[in-house]
Scaffold this motif. Structure first.
Motif, PDB file in Angstrom:
ATOM      1  N   ARG A   1       1.187   8.692 -11.733  1.00  0.00           N
ATOM      2  CA  ARG A   1       1.891   7.392 -12.017  1.00  0.00           C
ATOM      3  C   ARG A   1       1.731   6.040 -11.443  1.00  0.00           C
ATOM      4  O   ARG A   1       2.311   5.377 -10.690  1.00  0.00           O
ATOM      5  N   ASN A   2       0.655   5.649 -11.769  1.00  0.00           N
ATOM      6  CA  ASN A   2       0.033   4.155 -10.837  1.00  0.00           C
ATOM      7  C   ASN A   2       0.482   4.099  -9.483  1.00  0.00           C
ATOM      8  O   ASN A   2       1.156   2.867  -9.029  1.00  0.00           O
ATOM      9  N   ILE A   3       0.150   4.962  -9.015  1.00  0.00           N
ATOM     10  CA  ILE A   3       0.272   5.014  -7.241  1.00  0.00           C
ATOM     11  C   ILE A   3      -0.653   3.934  -6.739  1.00  0.00           C
ATOM     12  O   ILE A   3      -1.985   3.971  -6.723  1.00  0.00           O
ATOM     13  N   ASP A   4      -0.301   2.848  -6.036  1.00  0.00           N
ATOM     14  CA  ASP A   4      -1.121   1.905  -5.515  1.00  0.00           C
ATOM     15  C   ASP A   4      -1.728   2.433  -4.160  1.00  0.00           C
ATOM     16  O   ASP A   4      -1.070   3.217  -3.326  1.00  0.00           O
ATOM     17  N   PRO A   5      -3.024   2.204  -3.938  1.00  0.00           N
ATOM     18  CA  PRO A   5      -3.911   2.840  -3.089  1.00  0.00           C
ATOM     19  C   PRO A   5      -2.922   2.198  -1.611  1.00  0.00           C
ATOM     20  O   PRO A   5      -3.082   3.104  -0.609  1.00  0.00           O
ATOM     21  N   ILE A   6      -2.790   0.942  -1.578  1.00  0.00           N
ATOM     22  CA  ILE A   6      -2.220   0.591  -0.170  1.00  0.00           C
ATOM     23  C   ILE A   6      -0.691   1.120   0.179  1.00  0.00           C
ATOM     24  O   ILE A   6      -0.547   1.628   1.262  1.00  0.00           O
ATOM     25  N   GLU A   7       0.028   1.559  -0.832  1.00  0.00           N
ATOM     26  CA  GLU A   7       1.205   2.100  -0.621  1.00  0.00           C
ATOM     27  C   GLU A   7       1.023   3.539  -0.335  1.00  0.00           C
ATOM     28  O   GLU A   7       1.718   4.073   0.447  1.00  0.00           O
ATOM     29  N   PHE A   8       0.084   4.094  -1.002  1.00  0.00           N
ATOM     30  CA  PHE A   8      -0.352   5.393  -0.630  1.00  0.00           C
ATOM     31  C   PHE A   8      -0.727   5.629   0.818  1.00  0.00           C
ATOM     32  O   PHE A   8      -0.318   6.576   1.431  1.00  0.00           O
ATOM     33  N   ARG A   9      -1.400   4.751   1.279  1.00  0.00           N
ATOM     34  CA  ARG A   9      -1.951   4.679   2.598  1.00  0.00           C
ATOM     35  C   ARG A   9      -0.472   4.386   3.478  1.00  0.00           C
ATOM     36  O   ARG A   9      -0.633   5.149   4.612  1.00  0.00           O
ATOM     37  N   ASN A  10       0.094   3.426   3.298  1.00  0.00           N
ATOM     38  CA  ASN A  10       1.344   3.329   3.838  1.00  0.00           C
ATOM     39  C   ASN A  10       2.293   4.452   4.254  1.00  0.00           C
ATOM     40  O   ASN A  10       2.618   4.594   5.231  1.00  0.00           O
ATOM     41  N   VAL A  11       2.409   5.203   3.013  1.00  0.00           N
ATOM     42  CA  VAL A  11       3.500   6.187   3.118  1.00  0.00           C
ATOM     43  C   VAL A  11       2.854   7.316   3.945  1.00  0.00           C
ATOM     44  O   VAL A  11       3.339   7.845   4.830  1.00  0.00           O
ATOM     45  N   LEU A  12       1.568   7.721   3.719  1.00  0.00           N
ATOM     46  CA  LEU A  12       1.008   8.722   4.549  1.00  0.00           C
ATOM     47  C   LEU A  12       0.755   8.389   5.967  1.00  0.00           C
ATOM     48  O   LEU A  12       0.709   9.078   6.993  1.00  0.00           O
ATOM     49  N   GLY A  13       0.831   7.050   6.227  1.00  0.00           N
ATOM     50  CA  GLY A  13       0.812   6.575   7.703  1.00  0.00           C
ATOM     51  C   GLY A  13       2.012   7.080   8.618  1.00  0.00           C
ATOM     52  O   GLY A  13       1.897   6.886   9.786  1.00  0.00           O
TER      53      GLY A  13
END
Length: 182
Positions: free
Chosen positions: A15-27
């Motif tokens: 569902r259109n997961i933004d790579p920057i948001e993905f990195r921030n959440v996994l951070g």
């Protein structure tokens, strides 16, 4: 039939997961920081990584992830053997140095030879590894390596990466009281 690597590489995007948001959440998941190093054509080469994990106890296996854009991972891959140095809490500058491209990453760094490659002298643990297999996974390569030998320092705290910042692990009071009562 497609290989597992091809299956992972060809997964449809969610569902259109933004790579920057993905990195921030996994951070939000703290990780340790290491340097992977090998001798390439008689010269030490190395790179910082925080995508490393234990895979198996028997046989002893680890997995590391390297970006497809890495210019260092192909040099380490070619050697088939590398040393993992687990960075101590005071190694933030070393991590940054081993993250830069186009520089002599070993300049000013105290290190020694181990069977699988260069090891940072002041690290808190070392693993000599031999590459077993690789899997393409999106924009990274997952490399699985067998641990051939290992050692650790008697003391010291690990460098930790959390929410885009460096820090160190501090045991909770509960952890300290458990050890004292053991």
């Amino acid at each position: 039939m497609a290989s597992q690597s091809e299956q992972v590489a060809n997964l449809p995007g969610p569902r259109n997961i933004d790579p920057i948001e993905f990195r921030n959440v996994l951070g939000h998941l703290p990780t340790g920081v290491v340097v992977l190093a090998a001798n390439a054509a008689g010269q030490p080469v190395g790179m910082a990584a925080n995508s490393i994990t234990s895979v198996s106890l028997v046989p002893p296996l680890i997995a590391v992830c390297a970006a497809h854009t890495s210019s260092t991972w192909p040099l380490i891959r070619h050697e088939q053997r590398f040393c993992v140095s687990v960075l101590a809490s005071h190694h933030e500058q070393i991590s940054r140095q081993f993250s830069r491209s186009g520089t002599d990453r070993f300049a000013g760094i105290s290190w020694h030879h181990r069977d699988a490659g260069p090891a940072l002298d002041d690290a808190i643990a070392w693993l000599d590894c031999e590459l077993v297999t690789e899997h393409d996974a999106g924009d990274h390569t997952i490399a699985v390596a067998r641990v051939l030998n290992l050692a650790s320092a008697q003391d010291g705290r690990a460098l930790v990466f959390f929410r885009g910042q460096y820090g160190r692990f501090e045991p909770t009071n509960l952890d300290l009281s458990r050890r004292e009562n053991a």
